[in-house]
Each structure stands twice: as C-alpha cells, then as structure tokens.
Design a protein around this motif. Structure first.
Motif, PDB file in Angstrom:
ATOM      1  N   THR A 154      47.880  -6.564   0.285  1.00  0.00           N
ATOM      2  CA  THR A 154      46.621  -5.833   0.281  1.00  0.00           C
ATOM      3  C   THR A 154      46.707  -4.710  -0.742  1.00  0.00           C
ATOM      4  OG1 THR A 154      44.949  -4.783   1.683  1.00  0.00           O
ATOM      5  CG2 THR A 154      47.245  -4.137   2.059  1.00  0.00           C
ATOM      6  N   GLY A 155      45.607  -3.998  -0.904  1.00  0.00           N
ATOM      7  CA  GLY A 155      45.589  -2.777  -1.693  1.00  0.00           C
ATOM      8  C   GLY A 155      45.055  -1.662  -0.825  1.00  0.00           C
ATOM      9  N   ILE A 156      45.782  -0.560  -0.734  1.00  0.00           N
ATOM     10  CA  ILE A 156      45.368   0.559   0.111  1.00  0.00           C
ATOM     11  C   ILE A 156      44.562   1.549  -0.723  1.00  0.00           C
ATOM     12  CG2 ILE A 156      46.179   2.476   1.542  1.00  0.00           C
ATOM     13  CD1 ILE A 156      48.645   0.760   2.180  1.00  0.00           C
ATOM     14  N   PRO A 157      43.376   1.918  -0.278  1.00  0.00           N
ATOM     15  CA  PRO A 157      42.570   2.868  -1.045  1.00  0.00           C
ATOM     16  C   PRO A 157      43.310   4.189  -1.254  1.00  0.00           C
ATOM     17  CG  PRO A 157      41.292   1.876   0.721  1.00  0.00           C
ATOM     18  CD  PRO A 157      42.712   1.481   0.950  1.00  0.00           C
ATOM     19  N   PHE A 158      42.942   4.895  -2.325  1.00  0.00           N
ATOM     20  CA  PHE A 158      43.611   6.152  -2.645  1.00  0.00           C
ATOM     21  C   PHE A 158      42.579   7.167  -3.121  1.00  0.00           C
ATOM     22  CE2 PHE A 158      43.853   3.214  -6.249  1.00  0.00           C
ATOM     23  CZ  PHE A 158      43.205   3.942  -7.234  1.00  0.00           C
ATOM     24  N   GLY A 159      43.027   8.395  -3.277  1.00  0.00           N
ATOM     25  CA  GLY A 159      42.143   9.433  -3.801  1.00  0.00           C
ATOM     26  C   GLY A 159      40.938   9.666  -2.911  1.00  0.00           C
ATOM     27  N   THR A 160      39.756   9.608  -3.503  1.00  0.00           N
ATOM     28  CA  THR A 160      38.517   9.885  -2.767  1.00  0.00           C
ATOM     29  C   THR A 160      37.747   8.617  -2.412  1.00  0.00           C
ATOM     30  OG1 THR A 160      37.328  10.166  -4.866  1.00  0.00           O
ATOM     31  CG2 THR A 160      38.283  12.153  -3.868  1.00  0.00           C
ATOM     32  N   MET A 161      38.415   7.476  -2.439  1.00  0.00           N
ATOM     33  CA  MET A 161      37.727   6.230  -2.079  1.00  0.00           C
ATOM     34  C   MET A 161      37.170   6.329  -0.661  1.00  0.00           C
ATOM     35  SD  MET A 161      40.127   3.233  -3.673  1.00  0.00           S
ATOM     36  CE  MET A 161      40.246   2.980  -5.436  1.00  0.00           C
ATOM     37  N   PRO A 162      35.967   5.780  -0.416  1.00  0.00           N
ATOM     38  CA  PRO A 162      35.277   6.030   0.846  1.00  0.00           C
ATOM     39  C   PRO A 162      35.698   5.148   2.011  1.00  0.00           C
ATOM     40  CG  PRO A 162      33.893   4.718  -0.595  1.00  0.00           C
ATOM     41  CD  PRO A 162      35.117   5.078  -1.397  1.00  0.00           C
ATOM     42  N   HIS A 163      36.529   4.138   1.787  1.00  0.00           N
ATOM     43  CA  HIS A 163      36.801   3.169   2.843  1.00  0.00           C
ATOM     44  C   HIS A 163      38.251   3.176   3.301  1.00  0.00           C
ATOM     45  CE1 HIS A 163      37.229   1.418  -1.130  1.00  0.00           C
ATOM     46  NE2 HIS A 163      38.037   0.516  -0.660  1.00  0.00           N
ATOM     47  N   ILE A 164      38.912   4.337   3.216  1.00  0.00           N
ATOM     48  CA  ILE A 164      40.304   4.446   3.651  1.00  0.00           C
ATOM     49  C   ILE A 164      40.426   4.166   5.146  1.00  0.00           C
ATOM     50  CG2 ILE A 164      42.248   6.034   3.908  1.00  0.00           C
ATOM     51  CD1 ILE A 164      41.334   7.369   1.297  1.00  0.00           C
ATOM     52  N   ASP A 165      39.545   4.722   5.948  1.00  0.00           N
ATOM     53  CA  ASP A 165      39.620   4.526   7.397  1.00  0.00           C
ATOM     54  C   ASP A 165      39.409   3.063   7.777  1.00  0.00           C
ATOM     55  OD1 ASP A 165      40.088   7.205   7.699  1.00  0.00           O
ATOM     56  OD2 ASP A 165      38.045   7.709   8.326  1.00  0.00           O
ATOM     57  N   ASP A 166      38.474   2.396   7.083  1.00  0.00           N
ATOM     58  CA  ASP A 166      38.248   0.974   7.359  1.00  0.00           C
ATOM     59  C   ASP A 166      39.517   0.174   7.111  1.00  0.00           C
ATOM     60  OD1 ASP A 166      35.597   1.418   7.990  1.00  0.00           O
ATOM     61  OD2 ASP A 166      34.872   0.969   5.972  1.00  0.00           O
ATOM     62  N   HIS A 167      40.198   0.494   6.019  1.00  0.00           N
ATOM     63  CA  HIS A 167      41.394  -0.271   5.680  1.00  0.00           C
ATOM     64  C   HIS A 167      42.526   0.019   6.654  1.00  0.00           C
ATOM     65  CE1 HIS A 167      42.906  -2.997   2.610  1.00  0.00           C
ATOM     66  NE2 HIS A 167      44.084  -2.494   2.893  1.00  0.00           N
ATOM     67  N   ALA A 168      42.646   1.253   7.079  1.00  0.00           N
ATOM     68  CA  ALA A 168      43.648   1.586   8.088  1.00  0.00           C
ATOM     69  C   ALA A 168      43.409   0.791   9.374  1.00  0.00           C
ATOM     70  CB  ALA A 168      43.631   3.085   8.368  1.00  0.00           C
ATOM     71  N   ALA A 169      42.133   0.619   9.719  1.00  0.00           N
ATOM     72  CA  ALA A 169      41.803  -0.166  10.914  1.00  0.00           C
ATOM     73  C   ALA A 169      42.154  -1.636  10.718  1.00  0.00           C
ATOM     74  CB  ALA A 169      40.319  -0.010  11.243  1.00  0.00           C
ATOM     75  N   ASP A 170      41.941  -2.167   9.507  1.00  0.00           N
ATOM     76  CA  ASP A 170      42.340  -3.546   9.214  1.00  0.00           C
ATOM     77  C   ASP A 170      43.832  -3.746   9.475  1.00  0.00           C
ATOM     78  OD1 ASP A 170      39.758  -3.876   8.226  1.00  0.00           O
ATOM     79  OD2 ASP A 170      40.378  -3.830   6.116  1.00  0.00           O
ATOM     80  N   ILE A 171      44.629  -2.845   8.918  1.00  0.00           N
ATOM     81  CA  ILE A 171      46.081  -2.954   9.040  1.00  0.00           C
ATOM     82  C   ILE A 171      46.509  -2.839  10.499  1.00  0.00           C
ATOM     83  CG2 ILE A 171      48.271  -1.848   8.434  1.00  0.00           C
ATOM     84  CD1 ILE A 171      46.968  -1.087   5.748  1.00  0.00           C
ATOM     85  N   ALA A 172      45.898  -1.927  11.236  1.00  0.00           N
ATOM     86  CA  ALA A 172      46.240  -1.758  12.648  1.00  0.00           C
ATOM     87  C   ALA A 172      45.948  -3.025  13.442  1.00  0.00           C
ATOM     88  CB  ALA A 172      45.469  -0.569  13.226  1.00  0.00           C
ATOM     89  N   ARG A 173      44.869  -3.733  13.098  1.00  0.00           N
ATOM     90  CA  ARG A 173      44.562  -4.985  13.799  1.00  0.00           C
ATOM     91  C   ARG A 173      45.532  -6.096  13.426  1.00  0.00           C
ATOM     92  NH1 ARG A 173      39.348  -3.579  12.189  1.00  0.00           N
ATOM     93  NH2 ARG A 173      39.381  -5.189  10.561  1.00  0.00           N
ATOM     94  N   LEU A 174      45.917  -6.149  12.145  1.00  0.00           N
ATOM     95  CA  LEU A 174      46.714  -7.275  11.661  1.00  0.00           C
ATOM     96  C   LEU A 174      48.201  -7.161  11.983  1.00  0.00           C
ATOM     97  CD1 LEU A 174      46.837  -9.905   9.985  1.00  0.00           C
ATOM     98  CD2 LEU A 174      47.099  -8.469   7.943  1.00  0.00           C
ATOM     99  N   MET A 175      48.761  -5.976  11.872  1.00  0.00           N
ATOM    100  CA  MET A 175      50.210  -5.826  11.954  1.00  0.00           C
ATOM    101  C   MET A 175      50.853  -6.393  13.221  1.00  0.00           C
ATOM    102  SD  MET A 175      51.652  -4.733   9.236  1.00  0.00           S
ATOM    103  CE  MET A 175      53.227  -4.184   9.863  1.00  0.00           C
TER     104      MET A 175
END
Length: 259
Positions: A154-175
């Motif tokens: 995957t690619g994890i958002p960085f800086g001021t990207m607006p969807h960091i929380d969404d991606h963190a939730a993806d990882i939490a579901r998948l891991m």
C-alpha cells in the motif's frame, strides 16, 4: 503499432534508468526541492524526464504528453504518461526501491506499460493483447488463495493529505487477517510486484495517472484483477486502486472496502 510502441517504451525507460543510475552514484550532491510536504523533485527526476520526453517526441511527434514534472501538452487522444522517477524520496535517501514508469494511453485506454527498476536490472512490460513480462519472460500473479498467508502493499498518505484516517482504518481492518502489509514508497513498482507475484495485492487511494498507468497494464495483462473503490470504477479515472489475483480479490476487497 502496439508492439513497436512497447519496444519504444522499454528503450526509453531503460535509457532513463541509466541516467538515474548516474545520479544515484552521486545522489548526496543532488539539488532537491519540496513540491509539498513529503513530496520532492530532484535534478535526477528532471534529467530523466527531459530525456524521455525528447526521445518520445522524436519517435512519435504527433503524440501527446503527460509527465509528473512537466504536466500536459499535445493531444490527449494518444499520449504518453510518464513518471521519470517513482520513489524520489527513496532515491534521495539511498533506499533502492524506485523506478521509471512509461505508459501509452490511446482513446482513454492504457495500451502499453513499462516499469523499469534500474538498480535491479528488471523491466516489467506489457501491452494489450499480450502477456505481461519480466525481462522478457511471462509473469503471473501469486497463487495465494486465502488471506492468512498473503502479503499486501500500500501507500500511506503523508503531509497534509486528507485521507490519512481512512487509510489507518483500512490497515486496522486488514492486519488481523493477513501475513503483513508493506509500504515501500513507489506505487508503480509495487503494482509491478503484484503482477509478478511478489505481493499478493495492493491498494491505495487518490493516486496520480503517472503513478498507476503503466502498472494497470501490467496487472491486467498478467491476469490480476483490478478495480477502484467501487467495482465499476476505473482506477485510471479515480486514482484509487485495489488489485489482487482473482482467487484472492473478493476477500481482500471486502475488507478494504469495509463491507
């Protein structure tokens, strides 16, 4: 013309790779600037893009262009989509996971894709109607059939990207369901690795055309399944990619989509 176009794409990607290898050996002297937080452009990116653009303009003068560093010019009905150095941050830090990405789009369909990894001497190549290859040998996705042993990228958002929380939730579901997730910092190369069976799948939101164009051809021609956030969504339009071997795709996509 697609076979000739693929041959041209391979040639220019490998030539750009040689330019980048030269800069890699002296990378501590490179001048780099911030485009935004966490996003850099260096002399190496610019030199590689200038070379690719000049070569393609000479060989296909009627074609259009979309490059990460120089934007859009010419017709969009047939255009080259190029990332001269995918993984610039890795490159500048001495991390050997970066690549050149060259794709051809014709009437809205990506028909040719090449991802070249200069440090490893690997060229992933594909065109519509033919098998995807790695250094000339056919490649296929992994045969992993269940989530438990699967390794995803995957690619994890960085800086001021607006969807960091969404991606963190993806990882939490998948891991809890898989063997691991890797964030290696070069989407074009990660997609090529799914096509070659090194990763069992990949997902990321809101990528740019030059990040994914070549990789989408590699995935489709290798036999992988590729969708956007919704099944009918085209990743080349939305920038969101979910990819995996067909046998694994549904289970993977359900988790990523939160279904």
């Amino acid at each position: 013309m697609s076979a000739a176009d693929l041959e041209l794409a391979v040639a220019v990607a490998e030539e750009a790779g040689e330019i980048l290898r030269g800069h890699w050996r002296d990378r501590t002297r490179l001048t780099a600037t911030h485009k935004r937080a966490g996003d850099f452009v260096s002399e190496a990116d610019l030199a590689a893009e200038r070379h690719v653009r000049a070569r393609l303009a000479a060989a296909r003068p009627e074609d259009g262009w979309l490059g990460e560093e120089s934007g859009t010019s010419g017709p969009v009905t047939r255009r080259w989509i190029v990332d001269p150095l995918d993984g610039t941050t890795n490159f500048l830090r001495g991390i050997p996971h970066w690549a050149v990405s060259v794709a051809l789009e014709v009437a809205g369909e990506i028909t040719v894709g090449v991802v070249h990894s200069p440090l490893h001497g690997e060229t992933f190549a594909a065109r519509t109607g033919a098998a995807a290859t790695l250094n000339g040998a056919a490649m296929t996705p992994a045969a992993t059939a269940t989530l438990e042993p699967a390794l995803f990228g995957t690619g994890i958002p960085f800086g001021t990207m607006p969807h960091i929380d969404d991606h963190a939730a993806d990882i939490a579901r998948l891991m809890p369901h898989c063997a691991g997730v890797r964030r290696m910092g070069a989407a074009a190369l990660d997609l090529a690795w799914v096509a070659a069976g090194r990763l069992d799948g990949f997902w990321e939101r809101r990528l740019q055309p030059w990040d994914i164009a070549a990789g989408l051809v590699l995935l489709r021609q290798s036999g992988a399944r590729v969708e956007g956030w919704q099944a009918a969504e085209r990743p080349e339009e939305s920038g969101t990619v979910i990819a995996a071997p067909p046998v694994l795709f549904d289970a993977f996509a359900r988790i990523i989509r939160g279904e």
